[in-house]
Every structure is written in structure tokens, then in C-alpha cells.
Design a protein around this motif. Sequence first.
Motif, PDB file in Angstrom:
ATOM      1  N   GLN A  88      -8.916   9.732  -4.113  1.00  0.00           N
ATOM      2  CA  GLN A  88      -7.712   9.094  -4.224  1.00  0.00           C
ATOM      3  C   GLN A  88      -7.180   9.324  -3.029  1.00  0.00           C
ATOM      4  OE1 GLN A  88      -8.639  11.316  -6.307  1.00  0.00           O
ATOM      5  NE2 GLN A  88      -8.436  10.561  -8.618  1.00  0.00           N
ATOM      6  N   SER A  89      -7.493  10.315  -2.183  1.00  0.00           N
ATOM      7  CA  SER A  89      -6.729  10.455  -0.788  1.00  0.00           C
ATOM      8  C   SER A  89      -7.570  11.272   0.262  1.00  0.00           C
ATOM      9  CB  SER A  89      -5.312  11.010  -0.673  1.00  0.00           C
ATOM     10  OG  SER A  89      -5.444  12.278  -1.624  1.00  0.00           O
ATOM     11  N   PRO A  90      -7.346  11.214   1.589  1.00  0.00           N
ATOM     12  CA  PRO A  90      -8.558  12.054   2.184  1.00  0.00           C
ATOM     13  C   PRO A  90      -8.900  13.383   1.794  1.00  0.00           C
ATOM     14  CG  PRO A  90      -6.754  10.872   3.737  1.00  0.00           C
ATOM     15  CD  PRO A  90      -6.389  10.824   2.055  1.00  0.00           C
ATOM     16  N   ASN A  91      -7.936  14.252   1.418  1.00  0.00           N
ATOM     17  CA  ASN A  91      -8.162  15.462   0.698  1.00  0.00           C
ATOM     18  C   ASN A  91      -8.314  15.706  -0.708  1.00  0.00           C
ATOM     19  OD1 ASN A  91      -8.182  17.340   3.137  1.00  0.00           O
ATOM     20  ND2 ASN A  91      -6.563  16.058   3.635  1.00  0.00           N
ATOM     21  N   THR A 113       6.229 -11.324  -9.775  1.00  0.00           N
ATOM     22  CA  THR A 113       5.805 -10.180 -10.666  1.00  0.00           C
ATOM     23  C   THR A 113       5.192  -9.195  -9.630  1.00  0.00           C
ATOM     24  OG1 THR A 113       5.250 -11.701 -12.513  1.00  0.00           O
ATOM     25  CG2 THR A 113       3.967  -9.490 -12.480  1.00  0.00           C
ATOM     26  N   LEU A 114       5.553  -8.019  -9.887  1.00  0.00           N
ATOM     27  CA  LEU A 114       4.919  -6.583  -9.229  1.00  0.00           C
ATOM     28  C   LEU A 114       4.007  -6.166 -10.263  1.00  0.00           C
ATOM     29  CD1 LEU A 114       7.670  -4.824  -7.185  1.00  0.00           C
ATOM     30  CD2 LEU A 114       5.739  -6.120  -6.157  1.00  0.00           C
ATOM     31  N   VAL A 115       2.629  -5.993  -9.471  1.00  0.00           N
ATOM     32  CA  VAL A 115       1.501  -5.369 -10.270  1.00  0.00           C
ATOM     33  C   VAL A 115       1.169  -3.979  -9.514  1.00  0.00           C
ATOM     34  CG1 VAL A 115      -0.581  -5.567 -11.306  1.00  0.00           C
ATOM     35  CG2 VAL A 115       0.834  -7.620 -11.416  1.00  0.00           C
ATOM     36  N   PHE A 116       1.170  -2.780 -10.467  1.00  0.00           N
ATOM     37  CA  PHE A 116       0.830  -1.596  -9.813  1.00  0.00           C
ATOM     38  C   PHE A 116      -0.607  -1.327 -10.439  1.00  0.00           C
ATOM     39  CE2 PHE A 116       0.552   3.109  -9.699  1.00  0.00           C
ATOM     40  CZ  PHE A 116       1.396   3.338  -8.685  1.00  0.00           C
ATOM     41  N   ASP A 117      -1.423  -0.947  -9.598  1.00  0.00           N
ATOM     42  CA  ASP A 117      -2.678  -0.546 -10.087  1.00  0.00           C
ATOM     43  C   ASP A 117      -3.272   0.582  -8.937  1.00  0.00           C
ATOM     44  OD1 ASP A 117      -5.003  -0.250 -11.066  1.00  0.00           O
ATOM     45  OD2 ASP A 117      -6.230  -1.994 -10.230  1.00  0.00           O
ATOM     46  N   ILE A 118      -2.929   1.637  -9.075  1.00  0.00           N
ATOM     47  CA  ILE A 118      -3.441   3.162  -8.263  1.00  0.00           C
ATOM     48  C   ILE A 118      -3.694   3.982  -9.422  1.00  0.00           C
ATOM     49  CG2 ILE A 118      -2.693   4.666  -6.381  1.00  0.00           C
ATOM     50  CD1 ILE A 118      -0.727   2.577  -5.361  1.00  0.00           C
ATOM     51  N   GLN A 119      -4.959   4.682  -8.906  1.00  0.00           N
ATOM     52  CA  GLN A 119      -5.321   5.955  -9.568  1.00  0.00           C
ATOM     53  C   GLN A 119      -4.627   6.948  -9.236  1.00  0.00           C
ATOM     54  OE1 GLN A 119      -7.740   6.171 -12.272  1.00  0.00           O
ATOM     55  NE2 GLN A 119      -6.332   8.118 -12.497  1.00  0.00           N
ATOM     56  N   ASP A 120      -3.936   7.752 -10.255  1.00  0.00           N
ATOM     57  CA  ASP A 120      -3.073   8.939 -10.011  1.00  0.00           C
ATOM     58  C   ASP A 120      -3.731  10.102 -10.352  1.00  0.00           C
ATOM     59  OD1 ASP A 120      -0.501  10.382  -9.684  1.00  0.00           O
ATOM     60  OD2 ASP A 120      -0.155  10.419 -11.735  1.00  0.00           O
ATOM     61  N   SER A 167       0.946  -1.206   0.124  1.00  0.00           N
ATOM     62  CA  SER A 167      -0.073  -0.098  -0.018  1.00  0.00           C
ATOM     63  C   SER A 167       0.652   1.255  -0.075  1.00  0.00           C
ATOM     64  CB  SER A 167      -0.977   0.031   1.454  1.00  0.00           C
ATOM     65  OG  SER A 167      -0.167   0.206   2.233  1.00  0.00           O
ATOM     66  N   PRO A 168       0.426   2.333  -0.454  1.00  0.00           N
ATOM     67  CA  PRO A 168       0.944   3.610  -0.601  1.00  0.00           C
ATOM     68  C   PRO A 168       0.804   4.302   0.447  1.00  0.00           C
ATOM     69  CG  PRO A 168      -0.887   3.917  -2.149  1.00  0.00           C
ATOM     70  CD  PRO A 168      -0.781   2.498  -1.200  1.00  0.00           C
ATOM     71  N   GLU A 169       1.226   5.827   0.421  1.00  0.00           N
ATOM     72  CA  GLU A 169       0.765   6.862   1.171  1.00  0.00           C
ATOM     73  C   GLU A 169      -0.626   6.733   1.558  1.00  0.00           C
ATOM     74  OE1 GLU A 169       0.865  11.474   2.002  1.00  0.00           O
ATOM     75  OE2 GLU A 169       1.846  10.975   0.021  1.00  0.00           O
ATOM     76  N   HIS A 170      -1.333   7.037   2.428  1.00  0.00           N
ATOM     77  CA  HIS A 170      -2.477   6.958   3.034  1.00  0.00           C
ATOM     78  C   HIS A 170      -3.044   5.759   3.219  1.00  0.00           C
ATOM     79  CE1 HIS A 170      -2.527  11.355   2.120  1.00  0.00           C
ATOM     80  NE2 HIS A 170      -2.230  10.884   0.811  1.00  0.00           N
ATOM     81  N   GLY A 171      -2.424   4.726   2.957  1.00  0.00           N
ATOM     82  CA  GLY A 171      -2.768   3.422   3.336  1.00  0.00           C
ATOM     83  C   GLY A 171      -3.651   2.518   2.220  1.00  0.00           C
TER      84      GLY A 171
END
Length: 826
Positions: free
Chosen positions: A664-667, A550-557, A504-508
Amino acid sequence: MRFALPLMLACALTLALRIDITQAELPVVPAASLGLNQEQLDRIDALVEAEIEAKRLPGCVVAIGRTGGIGFLKAYGNRQLEPSQEPMTVETLFDMASLTKPIATATSVMILVEQGKVRLRNPIAEYIPEFGQNGKDHITVEDLLVHRGGLIPDNALKDYEDGPEKAWERLFALPTDKPGEQFIYSDVGFLTLGELVHRVSGKTVAEFAAENIFRPLGMKESGYAPSKELAERAATTEQREDRWMRGEVHDPRAYLLEGVAGHAGLFSTAADLAIYCDAILRGASGTAAASSSAAEPADQAHAVPPFVMSRATLAEMMRPREVAGNHRALGWDNRSAYSTNRGELLSSRAIGHGGFTGTAMWIDPELDLFVIFLSNRVHPDGSGLVNPLAGRIGTVAAAAIDGPNSALATRASASSEEAFADEVQPATHELPAASTENQSPVTSHQSRSPVLTGLDVLVRDNFKQLKGRRVGLITNHTGVDRAGRRNVDLLRNADGVELVAIFSPEHGIAGKLDHDGITDARDEATGLPIHSLYGETRKPTPAQLKGIDTLVFDIQDIGCRFYTYESTMAWAMEAAGEHGLKYVVLDRPNPIGGVAMEGPLADSGRESFVGCHTVPLRHGLTIGELATMYRAERDVQVELDVIKVEGWRRGDYWDATGLLWINQSPNMRSLTEAILYSGMGIWETTNVSVGRGTNTPFEVLGAPWIDAKEFAAALTAANLPGVRFTPIEFTPNDSKFKDQKCGGVNVAITDQAKFAPVAVGMQIAATLRRLYPLDWQVKRADRLLINKEVFDAIVAGADREEIEALYQDDLEKFRHRREEFLLYAD
């Protein structure tokens, strides 16, 4: 008899307006399809039944839903006890009482504002000269909308007994007490606003609302003075003289004004109100449904119309204002002394209202939730009490949210319902190819063909790109497919794929934490470990990668250089290369478009976790394109596979994709805030608030030492396109300047296609430096700028044009530099 003819005319108007209206009824769907827990919602039964047993109401209708559908619709008890008993039904028509204020009157006023016919800041007396007497000449339209006009709650009933003309004379002659300084909930104020609609438009508020709100939205059973047919299924209220009131307004002042007033008089049903709530949620989130013109003729009856005002107008209407400790939006409650009918778990952005007859409605754009409670608690003797019950139901509804809302996707485009059924399952045929026709960023708010994220493509292709792989998944709550299903669950259950661990990235993993030092956890549904990449390490360690190939990245930027999800993607790619792993990026659209590029590039050699590569502040790349650039230009030795988005074009902003917006994040709570972020967020390293701790982060900027009017005037004088600066005062309840009143500006996007967020940010910096050289502590600004030349120019007091000139050559070079990495057509 004096009311008979006007009432007949009003009924005739209602019937006339019901001709040829496109049906837009919101479907009732399984709660689970909306991400609502049915078992939790079933708790409502016992709550309501206990209150009926205690004789606090004869019956009610409860409707709970999210964008695209109603997940809970139920009738309880009776709609009439006297003179005979009749059971409540979900089709029952209710007297809305004060729900008239926001739904009919305030919405009508805001439509007139959008049309340029009314200004919120202007005195009411400009539109109704008679109102200006007895100290009321400076009371503004906004003052009345938020109940700070200093007007009394109600004037005497005898003021209305000589007919409407005399009633208005007496109302306009009323005095005021300390306007602008106190919160006094006032029917008088909304009576006046109803007349404002009449004076400006030439139509009564009933006529204007019918033509501009109810008919466009397909609300067939909403209006003043309901027809005989509708009145027959109305909930009975109290006795008036020798009859029971049914389908005639309960409020005595509205009754004496022939049933039409700005504060009361509206009738509606739960199904109609759900249409209104759905339209608000769509408008607030930027996920407006396809217009009927996009559908085939056979599907037009199912098309969901957009809201009746622009997103900018709606955002202004929903923005809370503090009035003597009470928070009110324009026509709506937010958090005030009248909020006892508000669910305790609703977010700070929720708006709602109640009505004297026993009605309440709350809409929460952050939770994507609406709660409708309709009762006739005044029947039979006026002694009922329902506000606490309505509030408890709202709390239960908010607690019922346990997953994404898949119904939104199924209603996002009436023309793609059949295709969508195939998109979310492994397909046996090809989906329509993405069009490559040019499109400007905001000329269309719907996709030409379904937009599929990389995850959707992976699902459609039976996970063939990951067959036989042992996967570590880097993701958070944004990693869902069009049906709202988690990538974690999809990969866990995919044949031939072994999901080993989650990162998990920043913000969990849930995207809700807003601090450093996020710890490891475990996924409750799968039992898999969740390794934090925003705690002791920002890069996967050898121990965490054990058993993974294999690392898979799936996060909305969101398309901004200092948004740390990009650094998580890049640093994890480096780790994959260092350990001989394959790296797969499930690409997603850049929500702020893939055409515009703005701002200084990061200085080479100074990269950090808030700026991992030498790209502009706004780079116009998807996360997949950024990955290909990073690998090539950083010489990362890794096998990279980007599973591309389908159906997206570079000019598309998020509101053109038909995809569900997820904070995408709290703010980062809206597309508007994502667009503003690269220009506003960059200054939060200095001693200004960018709205953290308010309802509108990144939409405001201020500090205790800023003069709001001076600052707004200076920014306005720059004549930047597509933006409006409004002087405001706000008090953050968290973060920088917590509990301190700040002067500053609200930054409103008026033309998305012309708006340039970084240009606005540079104008803000130049203006702060010029007006407040001793107050603005700029020394830490370069932490996010990462460009010493630009930073030095700001410190030296350069104007915006001088600052922008410093990086234009670099931007042009970047434009050519990025061309080989672009994966999508214009």
C-alpha cells in the motif's frame, strides 16, 4: 564400482518418490497477463545469442514469471556440443551445483527448525559432536547458513578419496578462523549442514528434501542422482575419465560422497524450479493458493500447494543478515560479493543464488518476480562465463514489469476458476452469495466464495451505480480489480460514465513516494490530471472539483487510525458535502480483520490528518464502514453510497481473501507489516527506528542506545501471546539513524490469531521507559497516540497493564458505538 550400489539405490528412491505425486506444474501464460511487457522481455534473445556466439556458454534455458504463472520460457543454443550436438530444450535437466544449498539443504534445515528439532542459535556441535573440535564448538547453525563460520571454502579432494566415512572424519577435524567475524563462502559449511539434516532426521538430505520439499510441491523432476530417463535429457557438463558427465554430479566432492551432499548434487528443470519460486512468492506475500481439498476432484490436478513451511519460518529464512559488509539470508544470497548474477533492478528483499555449472535463480517478493537462468557453461571445457549474463537478464525482467499480475487471481482458488471469468466482466447472472458462517481470523487461508471488492462489484454490475455521473476518482496503485486492471482505465472506458479527474493520496498515484509535498501530475495512459491531496492541499479544492458531480474513493486501507488514507477519505467526503457532490466509496476488506479492536481512542477535539476521528488505533472497520461512521458522527451533509465487498467476513485477514497483496505504501510490504503497524509505527515519532531503511520495516525496532539482548529479554518476560522477540543489530540505510548500528528486536508473529499488536506496542513503550528513561525521548509520541491520559501514563513509567486499563472502558463504548455502522457479518 564402490559407487554403483548407492547410486542405484538413490535412483530407485527417486523413482519411488515420483509415484502418485499431484501435478502442480506452473502454467506458461501470456506475459501481459502477469503484468510483464513482452517487448522488453524479447531483449533477452539478443543478450543470450551474443554470449553463445562468444562461446561463453553452449546454451541455456530462461524462465521468468510472477505468482501464478511463467510469462517467459525459452531455450537457446545446445545442451551438448561434444561428442555430438544436441539442441537445448525447455525440458532439459540441469546440474544445479550450489543452488543445492538454498533449495535442498537450507530449506530442509528450516523445516527442521519449524518442527522444533533444530535451533538456529544452537551450536552445530549439539547435533554433530565431532564437529566441535579445533575451535568450532561455538559455531551455530545460523553461522553456517550465512557463511560466517570461519570455515575454509573447500578442503582437499584427497580428503574424500578413502570413502565417505574417512571424508567426514577429516572434514570435522578442520580448524576455523575467527568465526562470526568474517564472510567466507564455504562448501564445507553446507556439507556440514547436509549432515546435520541426516543426524537430526535420520534421512539423507536427498531423502529428506524429496519427502518434505519436492514431493509436497509436485516437483517431479527434482532430486539427487536422477533416473536414467531423466539423465537422458540432462545438459552435458565436462569429461570425467573416459566419459562425458550427463545426469551425474559435476562437483568432485559431491561425486566422491556418492552423489549426495549438502552443497551440491541436486538436479532440476526450469519448470520444477518455477513451482518452487511460485510457492516462495505465495508464502512470502500471504497469498497462498487454495489447497487441493478446496477443489472439486476434477480440478485437483491444477491446485497449487502451499509452501512447505509456515510464513513465519519463511520470513525468517528470507531475512537478510549483514556479514562483514555482505548481505545474506539463510542459505540465500541477497547482496554480497557473489551477487554478480543479480539483476540490478531487483528490490532489497530479493533472494537468490548461483551454481558453478552455470545456474542462477532470483526471487523478489516485493516485485512479485522470479528469474531462472540454467546453463551448462562448463561444457565442453570448463571455460564458460555466465554470471554477468544472468544478472543482465534479471535486470531486463524487472524492467519488464509494467502492470499488475492478473494471473494470481485466476489461480488463487482452484475451485473458483469458472466464477472468476465472470467476476471481472459485467455478469449476466448472480455470483454465489457470501457465506455468513463464523470463522476465526486464521483457521482458514482461503475464502468460501470469491471475495469481490467494491470495484469488482461495480464492474460486475455494469457500472450502474455511476451511470450518467461525472466522476473524480480518489485512488492510487491499489485501486485494481481482481484481474489487476486499474480503476482509472475501467471507469475511463465505462459506458455512461465520464471520468473527469484523478486525485492521489500520500505516497502519490504509484504509491512509491515517501515524502511531503507531492505535486500534481498527469496520467500517461489517459491524459487526465492527477491532483495531489498530499501537497499544497489535503482536501479537494473548488477548482479541482470543477466539472465533477461525484467523487469516488477507491484505495486499500490497512485498518490503523494514523494511516493517512483514512483521513484523505474523510476530508474528501467533507469537500463533497460542501460542494453538493455525491460521494461513493468502493469498499475493500480490512486486511487485519474486522473483529479485533485495540488501543486508546483519539481525544475528541484533537483530531488531525494522522487521526481524523475518535476511533482506536486498531478500529476493526473497513474504509466504507469508517465512512458511514464519519458521516453520521461528524454530521457531514453528503449523499454517501458505499458499494460493499462481497464474500468477505469480519474474521478474515487478507490471507483468507484470495486477493492479490499490493504494497500500500513504500514501507507497507506485507500482511505481517500491516498487522504490526498499529503497535510498532506509533513510536516512530520518538527517537527509535522502526525499520525504515531496512528490508523489514515495522518488523524491527531499535536505536544505537538500546542493548539488544537486555531489551529482548525484558519484552520476552512479559509473556505476550503470539509473538517472539529476537535480539538483533541492524543498520538502516535511510531514514532515522541512517548508517548507524542499532540494537533492538525483531518482532515475529508466531500465532496470528492470538497476536495483539497494540498490546505489544504498549509493552515496548513501558519497557523503553523503564530501561532507558534518559535515552528515550518520548515527548512527541502523543502526535500519533492523540490521547493525553495514556501519554502521561507512559511518561510516568506505568506498566503495560496500567496503561491498557486506562482505555478499556472507552474501547467497550466504541464496540457498541460502531455496531450500527457494521456492513459485514462475523
